[in-house]
Structures are given as C-alpha cells and as structure tokens.
Motif scaffolding. Structure first.
Motif, short mmCIF file in Angstrom:
data_model
loop_
_atom_site.label_atom_id
_atom_site.label_comp_id
_atom_site.label_asym_id
_atom_site.label_seq_id
_atom_site.Cartn_x
_atom_site.Cartn_y
_atom_site.Cartn_z
N LYS A 55 34.02 37.79 34.59
CA LYS A 55 34.93 38.58 33.75
C LYS A 55 36.34 38.65 34.34
O LYS A 55 37.33 38.36 33.65
CB LYS A 55 34.38 40.01 33.57
CG LYS A 55 32.97 40.05 32.99
CD LYS A 55 32.47 41.46 32.84
CE LYS A 55 32.33 42.23 34.14
NZ LYS A 55 31.33 41.69 35.07
N SER A 56 36.44 39.02 35.62
CA SER A 56 37.77 39.13 36.23
C SER A 56 38.44 37.77 36.30
O SER A 56 39.64 37.64 36.04
CB SER A 56 37.67 39.72 37.65
OG SER A 56 37.23 41.06 37.59
N THR A 57 37.65 36.74 36.62
CA THR A 57 38.21 35.39 36.71
C THR A 57 38.80 34.99 35.36
O THR A 57 39.92 34.46 35.30
CB THR A 57 37.11 34.38 37.13
OG1 THR A 57 36.49 34.86 38.32
CG2 THR A 57 37.69 33.00 37.36
N PHE A 100 44.73 45.94 37.20
CA PHE A 100 43.79 45.26 38.09
C PHE A 100 42.60 46.15 38.42
O PHE A 100 42.68 47.37 38.38
CB PHE A 100 44.48 44.88 39.40
CG PHE A 100 45.53 43.83 39.24
CD1 PHE A 100 45.20 42.49 39.29
CD2 PHE A 100 46.85 44.19 39.02
CE1 PHE A 100 46.17 41.52 39.13
CE2 PHE A 100 47.82 43.23 38.86
CZ PHE A 100 47.48 41.89 38.91
N GLN A 101 41.50 45.48 38.80
CA GLN A 101 40.31 46.21 39.21
C GLN A 101 40.63 47.05 40.45
O GLN A 101 40.20 48.19 40.56
CB GLN A 101 39.18 45.21 39.49
CG GLN A 101 37.80 45.76 39.26
CD GLN A 101 36.74 44.66 39.23
OE1 GLN A 101 37.00 43.48 39.44
NE2 GLN A 101 35.52 45.08 38.95
N ALA A 102 41.39 46.51 41.39
CA ALA A 102 41.96 47.31 42.48
C ALA A 102 43.38 47.61 42.00
O ALA A 102 44.06 46.72 41.53
CB ALA A 102 41.99 46.50 43.76
N ALA A 177 43.17 44.54 30.93
CA ALA A 177 42.81 45.68 31.78
C ALA A 177 41.40 45.47 32.32
O ALA A 177 40.44 45.34 31.56
CB ALA A 177 42.89 46.97 30.98
N ASP A 178 41.29 45.38 33.64
CA ASP A 178 40.01 45.11 34.29
C ASP A 178 39.39 46.44 34.73
O ASP A 178 39.88 47.06 35.66
CB ASP A 178 40.24 44.19 35.51
CG ASP A 178 38.98 43.45 35.90
OD1 ASP A 178 37.89 43.80 35.42
OD2 ASP A 178 39.10 42.49 36.70
N GLU A 179 38.37 46.88 34.04
CA GLU A 179 37.70 48.16 34.32
C GLU A 179 38.70 49.32 34.37
O GLU A 179 38.74 50.07 35.35
CB GLU A 179 36.97 48.09 35.67
CG GLU A 179 35.79 47.18 35.68
CD GLU A 179 34.52 47.86 35.18
OE1 GLU A 179 34.59 49.01 34.73
OE2 GLU A 179 33.48 47.21 35.24
#
Ligand SMILES: Nc1ncnc2c1ncn2[C@@H]1O[C@H](COP(=O)(O)OP(=O)(O)OP(=O)(O)O)[C@@H](O)[C@H]1O
Ligand SMILES: [Mg+2]
Length: 254
Positions: A55-57, A100-102, A177-179
C-alpha cells in the motif's frame, strides 16, 4: 512537461503495469506486482490490505516519491515516469499533498511553521485567502490554540493532524494520505474523514487514503484491496461490515 494527450479530464491520476521489486536474487522482494489503476477526480478512494501488501509503496510511486521498476505513472495529464527531479519536485509541490505514515514534521518548526512549509518551499508566503483556509483547517482539525507549539509538545494524534493540515494547506488537486487516522480517537478520525469528504465534494480535490480501519474506509467512494502487491478487489462505497467481510475472506485465503 510531457503531454501525452491520452489523459481523460475526469482522471486525476493513473498507473499502468506498475511493478516494484526491492533487492536482487535470494533477498528479492516484490512489493508491487502489476498494478493498473485510474483514480477519478473529485473522489475519495481507500486502499486496504494486509501489512506488507504494498500500500505505502503504491502511494509513493503514485506521488513520484519512489520510482517503479516497470510501468508508467500519470498525474493529471502529465506522464511523470521520466520527469527529471526538478520538474517532479515542482509538480509535487504545486499539485500534490502527502500525509506520510510517519508524520515527518520538522522538529524545530512550530505547528504553524510546519503547516506553512509547503508555501515556504515554494518560495512564497500564504495570501490572505490561504491564511483563512489554514485557520479553518486548524479549527476543523482541533488544532486551534496550538499554532506556536513544537511537534514534541504535541500528542501523537495532534502531530498526525498537523501533518494532515500541512498536506491540505495549499489546496492540492491530489492528496495521498497513508493511514491518516492511525493514531486518532474515533471523534478525531470522523472529523478528518468528513473533512476529506468535503474536499472531494466541494473543492473537486481527489483523495487517496490507506487505512486498516473498515469504518474509515466506509467514508470512501471506492475501496481497493491489495494483497501481495496486486489489486484483488475493487468495490464502490460500502458499509464497514461489508468491508470487514472482504478483509476476513482475504485473510482466510492467504
Ligand atoms: N526500502 C525497501 N527495501 C526493501 N523492501 C522494502 C522496502 N520498502 C518496502 N519493502 C517491502 O515491500 C513490501 C511492501 O511494503 P509496503 O511498505 O508498501 O507495505 P504496506 O502495505 O504499506 O504495509 P503496512 O500496512 O505495514 O504499512 C514489504 O514486503 C516490504 O518489506
Ligand atoms: Mg504502509
């Protein structure tokens, strides 16, 4: 920038034949395994799937933050696959918002400094209308009064909301938007998801969000499921129960 002329005005972004492999030989990992996808303008799309499914990739490749091993990526009518770094940076800055996720907040900048960073990087200050929009965002995201705090003086959920405000500040046409609700309680999550819905309906912005939460995904117009780097399900707006059932079925099949 490359104009291919094949783009459709209702398509905000698309990928064709995307693969992404990391490493070689025994240590090779296939993160994306042949993805074809059109993201429609003015819609909210959710991407779900197990941890490590890609997913993030996929989000990074879409946003030009990472290059695919094979395949092509279009943002609007621009083919970004072979764009040089400068052109890509400009396009990202002017058109894309990324959560980002972070969270990637700048520790030395205040909340407001972080939110206004996209303007700073573009070499300008927000105008009056943009400042009003930033204020509205901070209010809607429950950050009013925290403008002068540094990230380390905020909770994880507040930091996440600052990252969301930053991604939305310049009204980008396309938001990844990642998480974005991963660290939020249910009330804050609902506020963020409603806000993203408003952006798509009232401002014709396009949002793609990754989430593990079926309730969050139920806000989306479309939900894609990824497993082992491939899209295995593609459904329209669904209730949380229906989405949980698909996840369960995928887990049983795995
Ligand atoms: N820089 C890297 N080097 C090697 N392998 C990587 C790298 N980044 C990701 N991977 C691998 O690619 C696969 C997909 O990772 P990705 O981060 O896209 O998963 P994800 O679906 O976002 O997972 P999560 O839900 O845990 O965030 C995983 O197997 C991961 O280990
Ligand atoms: Mg991820």
């Amino acid at each position: 920038m490359t104009q291919t002329g094949i783009a459709h005005p209702t398509i905000a972004a698309s990928v064709r034949g995307i693969t992404k492999t990391y490493g070689t030989g025994d240590t090779q990992a296939i993160a994306l395994d042949g993805i074809d996808l059109d993201i429609h303008r003015g819609t909210l799309t959710a991407i779900m799937g197990p941890s490590g499914s890609g997913k993030s990739t996929l989000m990074h490749v879409f946003a030009g933050l990472d290059s695919a091993t094979t395949g092509r990526v279009m943002i609007g009518d621009t083919d970004i696959t072979d764009l040089d770094d400068d052109a890509l940076t400009l396009l990202r800055r002017r058109k894309l918002g990324f959560v980002f996720q972070a969270f990637n907040l700048v520790p030395t900048l205040s909340v407001l400094g972080n939110v206004e960073l996209p303007f700073e990087l573009d070499g300008r200050k927000p105008g009056a209308g943009e400042r009003a929009w930033i204020n509205e965002l901070l209010g809607r995201l429950g950050l009013s009064g925290l403008e002068n705090r540094r990230p380390h003086e905020l909770s994880g959920g507040q930091q996440q909301r600052v990252a969301i405000a930053r991604a939305l500040a310049s009204k980008p046409t396309l938001i990844f938007a990642d998480e974005p609700t991963g660290n939020l309680d249910s009330k804050s999550s609902r506020d963020v998801l409603s806000l993203l819905g408003v952006l798509t309906r009232e401002y014709d912005q396009t949002v793609v969000l990754v989430t593990h939460d079926p309730v969050a995904a139920s806000y989306a117009d479309r939900v894609l499921f990824i497993a082992d780097g491939a899209i295995v399900h593609d459904v329209g707006r669904s209730d949380p129960k229906a989405l949980s059932d698909i996840i369960l079925m995928l887990e049983v099949a795995a």
